[in-house]
Design an enzyme around this catalytic site. Sequence first.
Site, PDB file in Angstrom:
ATOM      1  N   GLU B  51     -29.838  23.051 -35.849  1.00 29.97           N
ATOM      2  CA  GLU B  51     -30.098  22.477 -35.068  1.00 29.97           C
ATOM      3  C   GLU B  51     -28.944  21.175 -35.228  1.00 29.97           C
ATOM      4  OE1 GLU B  51     -32.454  23.402 -37.480  1.00 29.97           O
ATOM      5  OE2 GLU B  51     -34.545  24.016 -36.575  1.00 29.97           O
ATOM      6  N   PHE B 113     -48.784  20.228 -42.239  1.00 26.00           N
ATOM      7  CA  PHE B 113     -47.157  20.696 -42.188  1.00 26.00           C
ATOM      8  C   PHE B 113     -46.345  20.443 -40.947  1.00 26.00           C
ATOM      9  CE2 PHE B 113     -45.171  25.108 -41.266  1.00 26.00           C
ATOM     10  CZ  PHE B 113     -43.905  25.204 -42.316  1.00 26.00           C
ATOM     11  N   GLN B 114     -44.348  19.793 -41.687  1.00 25.95           N
ATOM     12  CA  GLN B 114     -44.021  20.419 -40.719  1.00 25.95           C
ATOM     13  C   GLN B 114     -44.007  18.515 -40.254  1.00 25.95           C
ATOM     14  OE1 GLN B 114     -42.814  24.303 -38.572  1.00 25.95           O
ATOM     15  NE2 GLN B 114     -41.151  24.286 -40.628  1.00 25.95           N
ATOM     16  N   LYS B 163     -47.962  19.235 -30.479  1.00 34.35           N
ATOM     17  CA  LYS B 163     -48.148  20.562 -29.832  1.00 34.35           C
ATOM     18  C   LYS B 163     -49.226  20.168 -28.598  1.00 34.35           C
ATOM     19  CE  LYS B 163     -48.559  25.321 -31.311  1.00 34.35           C
ATOM     20  NZ  LYS B 163     -48.471  25.644 -32.985  1.00 34.35           N
ATOM     21  N   MET B 474      -7.337  13.597 -44.583  1.00 34.28           N
ATOM     22  CA  MET B 474      -7.546  12.017 -44.391  1.00 34.28           C
ATOM     23  C   MET B 474      -8.294  11.971 -45.613  1.00 34.28           C
ATOM     24  SD  MET B 474      -6.839  10.093 -42.749  1.00 34.28           S
ATOM     25  CE  MET B 474      -7.086  10.179 -40.627  1.00 34.28           C
TER      26      MET B 474
HETATM   27  C1  LIG Z   1     -20.471  14.786 -42.129  1.00 36.09           C
HETATM   28  C2  LIG Z   1     -18.756  13.769 -42.923  1.00 36.09           C
HETATM   29  N1  LIG Z   1     -18.901  13.817 -43.858  1.00 36.09           N
HETATM   30  C3  LIG Z   1     -17.782  13.200 -44.467  1.00 36.09           C
HETATM   31  C4  LIG Z   1     -17.037  12.681 -43.729  1.00 36.09           C
HETATM   32  C5  LIG Z   1     -16.159  11.996 -44.581  1.00 36.09           C
HETATM   33  N2  LIG Z   1     -14.489  12.946 -44.499  1.00 36.09           N
HETATM   34  C6  LIG Z   1     -13.810  11.655 -43.231  1.00 36.09           C
HETATM   35  S1  LIG Z   1     -12.632  12.967 -43.030  1.00 36.09           S
HETATM   36  C7  LIG Z   1     -12.701  14.172 -44.925  1.00 36.09           C
HETATM   37  C8  LIG Z   1     -12.095  15.257 -44.411  1.00 36.09           C
HETATM   38  C9  LIG Z   1     -11.823  16.349 -43.061  1.00 36.09           C
HETATM   39  O1  LIG Z   1     -11.402  17.440 -43.837  1.00 36.09           O
HETATM   40  P1  LIG Z   1     -10.936  17.934 -42.532  1.00 36.09           P
HETATM   41  O2  LIG Z   1     -11.796  18.675 -41.915  1.00 36.09           O
HETATM   42  O3  LIG Z   1      -9.803  19.999 -43.942  1.00 36.09           O
HETATM   43  O4  LIG Z   1      -9.787  17.981 -41.580  1.00 36.09           O
HETATM   44  P2  LIG Z   1      -7.948  17.312 -42.363  1.00 36.09           P
HETATM   45  O5  LIG Z   1      -8.046  15.681 -42.398  1.00 36.09           O
HETATM   46  O6  LIG Z   1      -7.954  17.753 -43.438  1.00 36.09           O
HETATM   47  O7  LIG Z   1      -7.247  17.326 -40.655  1.00 36.09           O
HETATM   48  C10 LIG Z   1     -13.918  13.714 -44.597  1.00 36.09           C
HETATM   49  C11 LIG Z   1     -14.653  14.295 -45.709  1.00 36.09           C
HETATM   50  C12 LIG Z   1     -17.254  13.182 -42.383  1.00 36.09           C
HETATM   51  N3  LIG Z   1     -16.107  12.339 -41.694  1.00 36.09           N
HETATM   52  N4  LIG Z   1     -17.967  13.887 -41.825  1.00 36.09           N
END
Ligand SMILES: Cc1ncc(C[n+]2csc(CCOP(=O)(O)OP(=O)(O)O)c2C)c(N)n1
Lengths: 159, 567
Positions: B51, B113-114, B163, B474
Amino acid sequence: MKTNVNERRVISVIVMNESSVLSRITSLFAARGYNIESLTVAPIPDSDMSHITIATKGSSRLMEQVTKQLHKLIPVYKVIEHEEMVEKEMVLAKFPIAENLADISVLSAAYNGGVVNVGTEMIIVMVADEPKRVKHFIEAAQRYNPCEIVRGGVVAIER
Amino acid sequence: MGQMSGAQMVCEAIIAEGVTTVFGYPGGAIMHVYDEIYKQEGFEHILNRHEQASVHAADGYARATGEVGVAMVTSGPGFTNAVTGLATAYMDSIPLVVISGQVPLSLIGTDGFQEIDAVGISRPCTKHNFLVRTLEELPRVLKEAFYIARSGRPGPVLVDVPKDITVDIGEFIYPDSVDIPTYKPTYKGNKKQIEKAVEAIKSAKKPLLYIGGGVVLSNAYELVRELAEKTQIPAVETLMARGVMGAKNPLLLGMLGMHGNYSSNMAMSETDLVISLGARFDDRVTGKLSEFAKYADIIHVDIDAANIGKLVDVDYPIVGDITEVLQAMLPQLDDVDTDRYEAWRNILNRYDELHPQSYVDSDEVIKPQWAIERIGELIGEDAIITSDVGQHQMWAAQHYPFDRPRQWINSGGLGTMGFGFPAALGVKRAFPEKTVVNVTGDGSILMNMQELVTAAEYKIPVINMILNNHFLGMVRQWQTFFYEKRYSETDLSFQPNFKALAEACGGIGYDVTTKAEFDAAIKDAIKQDKVCFMNVQTNRFEDVLPMVPSGGALFNMMLPQTTKGDA
Ligand SMILES: Cc1ncc(C[n+]2csc(CCOP(=O)(O)OP(=O)(O)O)c2C)c(N)n1
Ligand SMILES: [Mg+2]
């Protein structure tokens, strides 16, 4: 000119009568970290709106944000940040019958109220006054060992 | 239209609103609606495999088209899975209507439920939400939901439908207009304020256009370009506004903020008049607030009054739709003296020459910035780019030659990893003839990789370009700079076989390690009618630069090595 200190402020919020409107307002306060000192709500006569009075504390910038954020809620019709207002709060207080009833009666009369109920063990008084005076009443009432004090929250109207 | 069930009313409303594609996932509480979806032919339904992806797909559709996106989910877990999607759309003001099933009215409040309090949970991440309480109000609620979603400052609206209401039969009259006495967005800017703002522009020496996502939402980019052209005032864009000015526009300095380029951030630090159009002074843009645009007066045009004065004091507040405000403003600027700002433009151009957006390329390994520039060269204006969240997102924003708004689609406000792929599905459905590339990372792509199956089933050929640095890059970058290289839980050396993964789900996989392979893979992928994973091995320790450390002043940037020393 309003200052930037954490002043006490009162706002009135006019809203559509909908089941979830109060929770929209309180959750907005919670989510944005605004505090609520007191909140009252009642329907506006002959309309499908309600009047909510909120007492809060904050700087003028914060209050501006609060007002704008409240206004953004779909069921909010109007937000009034009170400046020149008449403000009242009602209080009910219960005392043991053994206390000095004459004193209690005079005290409540001095704060714009009186005795509203007398039972075999308890006497109940009501006062309605400005929030500052209500505070004084509550302090003064301590002498007579109140069993319970219930505050109604402020209501305000712009002068 | 006569008598019909609540479920049919839901479908009829969707059709009446002109929605052509609905993204969703069925379940118990929404089954009556799905039964009607089966019978109707007015719109297509796409079954995502989660979803969250349905809401992101509807969001991508909305961002690409400017129309309201629609997603449908069941109660309980169906709804909670959709929450990240709602929050993502909310933070970026994207018009969505999400319809969720709910347990029957008689069961509400019984921990059925749900059963979950969907309006309670979604209150802080929707523009508005409804729990439908009677069949009679259903048509009006649906009409209002679409209206609220797209009007004023747009946003997602949830309609939670018990529902039993979907079963009940009643009269369906879909209102043709909406009147909500408590909701009257302001579109026209105050005339006096606009006049004052015009005077401020004419008397400024170093004005700067600060362009935000509101310009995209208001479809005002042509007017903004006209404003820049007419006044010769330089411009900076936020992450959400990439494409508004067009990469080739000589007045565009670039993106500002934490990963903004040198001239943009310096322009903001030295300007004497900020002309903010649909931007909201986000902390990733402003850096240290007390140093932000310290020497400037501020004109702030925004449709949301609450954005004005929220973070910075504004000298010329204008509440209104950017399109209407600019239409009123432009004729008053006919006699503007463009020479006035020439010295200022020269300073900024000099900054740009001194520290252009740059990186050190390599022949041995693919640099992520090179990959972005290369797809820019190969498909440039024809493509629509979506993105996930991380370094790859910033490189895409910095290096892709965006030519128009709605060509760059990313989760700016919430920063939702996993957004890019499902959003790309929505984009591609809206614009089947365009090449759609999701620039993603080896971390992010896994957060909605089940959509490979959706894309394969419905033949939605989007290209997922994984800039694979074997890191949550990052976060790794912050650990390098601010945590003494303690790479706590960011090493993604353990990897799936991305090529095989794509193939296992009915897509195509490409393993790319050289520039030649990169070109070959892109050229092949564009021709295919299948979804693909392009697994591009990049160098592991590349950093996104420039960078303003969190909470620092905008002018204190860490710069790439290639620049010619400090200004
Ligand atoms: C759902 C979610 N969880 C955690 C984060 C924190 N976060 C920001 S950038 C990142 C790393 C992303 O890694 P990747 O997709 O490999 O991209 P890269 O930075 O290596 O290009 C994380 C964990 C986020 N933004 N969103
Ligand atoms: Mg990575």
